[in-house]
Enzyme design. Structure first.
Site, short mmCIF file in Angstrom:
data_model
loop_
_atom_site.label_atom_id
_atom_site.label_comp_id
_atom_site.label_asym_id
_atom_site.label_seq_id
_atom_site.Cartn_x
_atom_site.Cartn_y
_atom_site.Cartn_z
N LYS A 49 80.64 -30.28 -58.34
CA LYS A 49 80.04 -29.79 -59.58
C LYS A 49 79.56 -28.36 -59.33
CE LYS A 49 76.02 -29.73 -61.44
NZ LYS A 49 76.21 -28.43 -62.09
N GLU A 78 71.62 -26.28 -48.33
CA GLU A 78 71.47 -24.83 -48.16
C GLU A 78 70.61 -24.35 -49.31
OE1 GLU A 78 72.64 -23.06 -45.69
OE2 GLU A 78 73.93 -24.54 -44.74
N CYS A 117 71.34 -15.52 -51.46
CA CYS A 117 70.31 -16.31 -50.76
C CYS A 117 69.81 -15.62 -49.52
CB CYS A 117 70.87 -17.68 -50.42
SG CYS A 117 72.39 -17.60 -49.47
N GLU A 153 60.29 -16.66 -54.08
CA GLU A 153 61.63 -16.07 -54.14
C GLU A 153 61.86 -15.50 -55.54
OE1 GLU A 153 64.97 -18.84 -54.14
OE2 GLU A 153 66.10 -17.49 -52.85
P1 NAD Z 1 69.57 -24.99 -58.76
O1 NAD Z 1 69.04 -25.88 -57.73
O2 NAD Z 1 68.88 -24.94 -60.06
O3 NAD Z 1 71.10 -25.32 -59.08
C1 NAD Z 1 72.11 -25.36 -58.10
C2 NAD Z 1 73.17 -26.37 -58.50
O4 NAD Z 1 72.56 -27.66 -58.55
C3 NAD Z 1 73.75 -26.14 -59.90
O5 NAD Z 1 75.11 -26.49 -59.89
C4 NAD Z 1 72.95 -27.10 -60.76
O6 NAD Z 1 73.62 -27.49 -61.93
C5 NAD Z 1 72.80 -28.27 -59.81
N1 NAD Z 1 71.67 -29.15 -60.11
C6 NAD Z 1 70.48 -28.84 -60.67
N2 NAD Z 1 69.70 -29.94 -60.77
C7 NAD Z 1 70.41 -30.98 -60.25
C8 NAD Z 1 70.16 -32.37 -60.06
N3 NAD Z 1 69.02 -32.94 -60.43
N4 NAD Z 1 71.13 -33.12 -59.49
C9 NAD Z 1 72.29 -32.57 -59.09
N5 NAD Z 1 72.59 -31.27 -59.26
C10 NAD Z 1 71.67 -30.48 -59.82
O7 NAD Z 1 69.65 -23.54 -58.09
P2 NAD Z 1 69.90 -22.16 -58.82
O8 NAD Z 1 68.58 -21.63 -59.25
O9 NAD Z 1 70.97 -22.25 -59.80
O10 NAD Z 1 70.45 -21.30 -57.59
C11 NAD Z 1 69.71 -20.33 -56.97
C12 NAD Z 1 69.03 -20.88 -55.72
O11 NAD Z 1 70.02 -21.25 -54.78
C13 NAD Z 1 68.16 -19.86 -55.02
O12 NAD Z 1 66.97 -20.47 -54.58
C14 NAD Z 1 68.99 -19.45 -53.83
O13 NAD Z 1 68.26 -18.95 -52.73
C15 NAD Z 1 69.70 -20.72 -53.51
N6 NAD Z 1 70.94 -20.46 -52.76
C16 NAD Z 1 70.97 -20.80 -51.43
C17 NAD Z 1 72.10 -20.53 -50.68
C18 NAD Z 1 72.15 -20.86 -49.21
O14 NAD Z 1 73.23 -20.79 -48.62
N7 NAD Z 1 71.03 -21.20 -48.57
C19 NAD Z 1 73.22 -19.93 -51.28
C20 NAD Z 1 73.15 -19.62 -52.63
C21 NAD Z 1 72.01 -19.88 -53.36
#
Ligand code: NAD
Length: 532
Positions: free
Chosen positions: A196, A269, A303, A401
Site C-alpha cells: 500500500k 523505518e 527522513c 520533526e
Molecule cells: P504516515 O505514517 O502518516 O503514513 C505512511 C504510510 O502509512 C502511508 O501509506 C499511509 O497511508 C499509511 N498508514 C497511515 N495510517 C495507517 C494505519 N493505521 N495502518 C496502516 N497504514 C497506515 O507517514 P507520513 O506522514 O505520510 O510520512 C512521513 C513520515 O515518514 C515522516 O515522519 C518521515 O520521517 C517518515 N519517513 C521515514 C523514512 C525512513 O526510512 N526512516 C523514510 C521516509 C519517511
C-alpha cells in the site's frame, strides 16, 4: 493530498504535466490497482499547480483479502523459481528503470513536487538496490553449514525460508525509493508482496510494479492496493506474514503493537530530528555547502535530512554567513528539468506544518536568517528554505520533526556538549559530522545515537553504502534495510541438525554416571583446545 477536487485557490500556476504523462499511461497504471471493477475513485492533485492528476480506484478490505489470496498461491511457485531466474528478472528491471528514467522522473515530480535532481537520486537508488540484491541474494540465502553440537557426528545446516506474503506500506516523500527499495529484497528472498503506497504518490509505485511485470515477474507476486491506512490497515496487518513499514513514528507504533498481537515480524523505518555537527576544524565552505544538501533535499521532506545544526562557537559566524549566502542563492520553483535546486512541498498539510513551525518559532523569539515564508507566487505549496536561530525548547521546531525545509542553528562550546545535544532526542535516524580530520569525525560519529552517521557528506554516503545496514535507533524505528539484514529479515531461519552414529543418550553399555563423566571430560578438552 488525495481529494475529489482541486484543493487550492492558487491552482494551475506553474507548468502543466509533461507530455510523457498521457491519459493512456494514467489509465494503464490505474488498472494495476487491486480493486473491484466499480470501485469508488480518488483524485490526487499535482503539487506544482494543485491541478487534478491521478484518478485511481480505491481498494476495500475485501480487495486486500483477495490480493492476499492470489499472492499466497503465486508465492509458492515464486519461491520454487530458481534464484538465478529471479536474479535475471531483477537485472532486467534495473535496466528498464534506467532506460525509462525520464518517465519515472516526470511521474515523481508530478506527484511529489520535488526537483528533477532529487527525483533522479531515486532512480540511482533503485538501480543500486536492484543490482545489489540481484547479485548478492544467492549468497545470503544459500544453505549454510554450521558447526554441529558434536563435531563430526552432528551435521548442521541453516536454511532460509521466505516468510510468505509480506505487507509493504510506504509513504509519499520518496515515491520510487520507498515503494520499490524495500520490495526488491522481499521478492528476491522468495516472498510475494502486497503493497500500500501513499495514495498521493501511487502512480510512481504502480509504474515501478508495472516495469517489474515487464521484466518478467508474475503479476500476482507483487500487487498494490490503494486507500487510506485507516480503512485498509486492519486487513493489511491481519493477512501479513511479515510487515515492512515506512512512515511516521505514530503509525509505526500502531503497526508494531499489531505485529506483537499477531507475533509476526515488523521492520519499521520511522521519523527523525536529525542533527549535523560542524566541528571547529571543519572546512567551512564545504560544510556550508554540505548543510544545504543535508537540509533541503526534496524540500526537507526526506527522513534523513537535517533539522538541527550544531556549530562550534569559534567558527559559528563564518559558517552561518556561508550557509545563509548559499541558501539565498538556491533556485526555488517548478520545472520538469534540472534547473531548480528546491521544489515544492507535497501536500497542503505539509505546508501547514512548516508554516506553523516557523510562525510559532518567530512568535516566541526565533530569528529568521534566511527564507521564512511560503511562496504562493511559485505554486500553491512552495516554501522558502528557512534557517532559524535563537531557537529555544519551548518552540515546536526545537524537538518536533518538521519534515520541511527548516533548520535551526545552535552553537556549542566543546565536542562533549555537541554530542550530548545531538543525542538529546528520542529519535535516532541519521546524523552528520563535518571535520577536516577523518579519524576525529569517525570517533565523534560513533558517539551519536543514530542508525547512520555521515562524515563530510549529507546523507548519500551512508544511504548509498548498500552493503551496510540503514535504519533508526530509538523512536526512529526497528530493524534495518540494506545489507544482510535488508534481505534476511524477509526470511525465517531454520536449523536442520542430523545426528549420526551416536546420539545424546548414553549407549546401553555405559551407565548414566559414566556417561556424565565422559561428557564432562569432553567439555574440558573442547575448552582447552580452543573450540568456540
Ligand atoms: P504516515 O505514517 O502518516 O503514513 C505512511 C504510510 O502509512 C502511508 O501509506 C499511509 O497511508 C499509511 N498508514 C497511515 N495510517 C495507517 C494505519 N493505521 N495502518 C496502516 N497504514 C497506515 O507517514 P507520513 O506522514 O505520510 O510520512 C512521513 C513520515 O515518514 C515522516 O515522519 C518521515 O520521517 C517518515 N519517513 C521515514 C523514512 C525512513 O526510512 N526512516 C523514510 C521516509 C519517511
Amino acid at each position: 493530498m488525495a481529494t475529489t477536487h482541486a484543493s487550492h485557490p492558487e491552482a494551475a500556476r506553474g507548468p502543466g504535466l509533461p507530455p510523457s504523462i498521457t491519459p493512456d499511461l494514467l489509465e494503464r497504471l490505474a488498472a494495476r490497482v487491486s480493486a473491484a471493477p466499480h470501485a469508488v475513485r480518488v483524485t490526487t492533485n499535482a503539487p506544482y499547480t494543485g491541478e487534478p492528476l491521478a484518478d485511481l480506484p480505491v481498494s476495500t478490505p475485501a480487495d486486500v483479502e483477495a490480493a492476499f489470496a492470489r499472492a499466497r498461491i503465486a508465492q509458492r511457485s515464486w519461491a520454487a523459481t530458481p534464484i538465478d531466474a529471479r536474479k535475471r528478472i531483477l537485472l532486467r528491471y534495473h535496466d528498464l528503470v534506467l532506460a525509462r528514467r525520464d518517465e519515472a522522473l516526470d511521474l515523481m515530480q508530478a506527484e511529489n513536487g520535488k526537483t528533477r535532481r532529487d527525483a533522479f537520486l531515486e532512480v540511482v537508488d533503485i538501480g543500486v538496490v536492484s543490482r545489489y540484491y540481484a547479485r548478492t541474494a544467492a549468497r545470503y540465502l544459500r544453505p549454510r553449514r554450521r558447526r554441529g553440537a558434536v563435531p563430526v557426528l552432528t551435521h548442521t545446516t541453516e536454511l532460509r525460508h521466505p516468510r510468505g506474503v509480506v505487507t509493504v506500506i510506504s509513504p509519499w516523500n520518496y515515491p520510487l525509493s520507498m515503494a520499490a527499495g524495500d520490495t526488491v529484497p522481499a521478492l528476491m528472498a522468495g516472498n510475494a508482496v502486497v503493497q500500500k503506497p501513499d495514495t498521493q504518490t501511487a502512480l510512481t509505485a504502480l509504474w515501478s510494479m508495472d516495469l517489474m511485470y515487464e521484466a518478467g515477474l508474475p503479476t500476482d507476486v507483487w500487487q498494490m492496493v490503494i486507500g487510506p491506512g485507516s480503512s485498509l490497515g486492519g486487513a493489511l496487518m491481519d493477512n501479513a506474514d511479515s510487515m515492512m513499514f515506512t512512515g511516521s513514528t505514530a503509525t509505526g507504533r500502531r503497526i508494531a503493537s499489531d505485529a506483537g498481537r499477531r507475533l509476526i515480524s515488523a521492520s519499521l523505518e520511522l521519523g527523525g530530528k536529525n542533527a549535523m555537527i560542524v566541528l571547529d576544524d571543519a572546512d567551512i565552505e564545504k560544510a556550508a555547502e554540505g548543510a544545504v544538501h543535508a537540509c533541503f533535499p526534496s524540500a526537507g521532506q526526506l527522513c534523513v535530512s537535517v533539522e538541527r545544526l550544531y556549530v562550534a562557537e569559534s567558527v559559528r559566524d563564518r559558517f552561518v554567513a556561508a550557509f545563509v549566502a548559499r541558501t539565498e542563492k538556491l533556485r526555488i520553483g517548478a520545472a520538469y528539468d534540472y534547473s531548480m535546486d528546491v521544489g515544492s512541498l507535497t501536500t497542503p498539510s505539509q505546508l501547514r506544518t512548516v508554516t506553523e513551525h516557523v510562525d510559532d518559532a518567530v512568535a516566541k523569539g526565533a530569528t529568521v536568517l534566511a527564507g521564512g515564508k511560503a511562496r504562493p507566487d511559485l505554486g500553491p505549496l512552495f516554501h522558502e528554505p528557512t534557517i532559524l536561530t535563537d531557537v529555544t525548547p519551548d518552540m515546536t521546531v526545537h524537538d518536533h520533526e518538521t519534515f520541511g525545509p527548516v533548520v535551526s542553528v545552535y552553537s556549542y562550546r566543546d565536542t562533549d556538549e555537541a554530542v550530548a545535544r545531538a543525542n538529546a532526542t528520542p529519535y535516532g535516524l541519521n546524523a552528520v559530522v563535518w571535520t577536516r580530520n577523518g579519524e576525529r569525525g569517525r570517533a565523534v560519529a560513533a558517539r551519536i545515537h543514530a542508525g547512520t552517521v555521515n562524515v563530510n557528506e549529507a546523507f548519500a554516503a551512508a544511504w548509498g553504502s548498500i552493503d551496510a545496514p540503514m535504519g533508526g535507533m530509538g523512536d526512529s524505528g526497528l530493524g534495518r534495510r540494506h545489507g544482510a539484514e535488508g534481505i534476511l529479515k524477509y526470511t525465517e531461519a531454520q536449523t536442520v541438525a542430523h545426528q549420526r552414529v551416536q546420539g545424546f543418550h548414553p549407549p546401553p553399555a555405559i551407565t548414566p554416571e559414566r556417561w556424565a563423566t565422559l561428557l564432562t571430560r569432553a567439555l574440558k578438552v573442547m575448552k582447552a583446545v580452543g573450540i568456540r
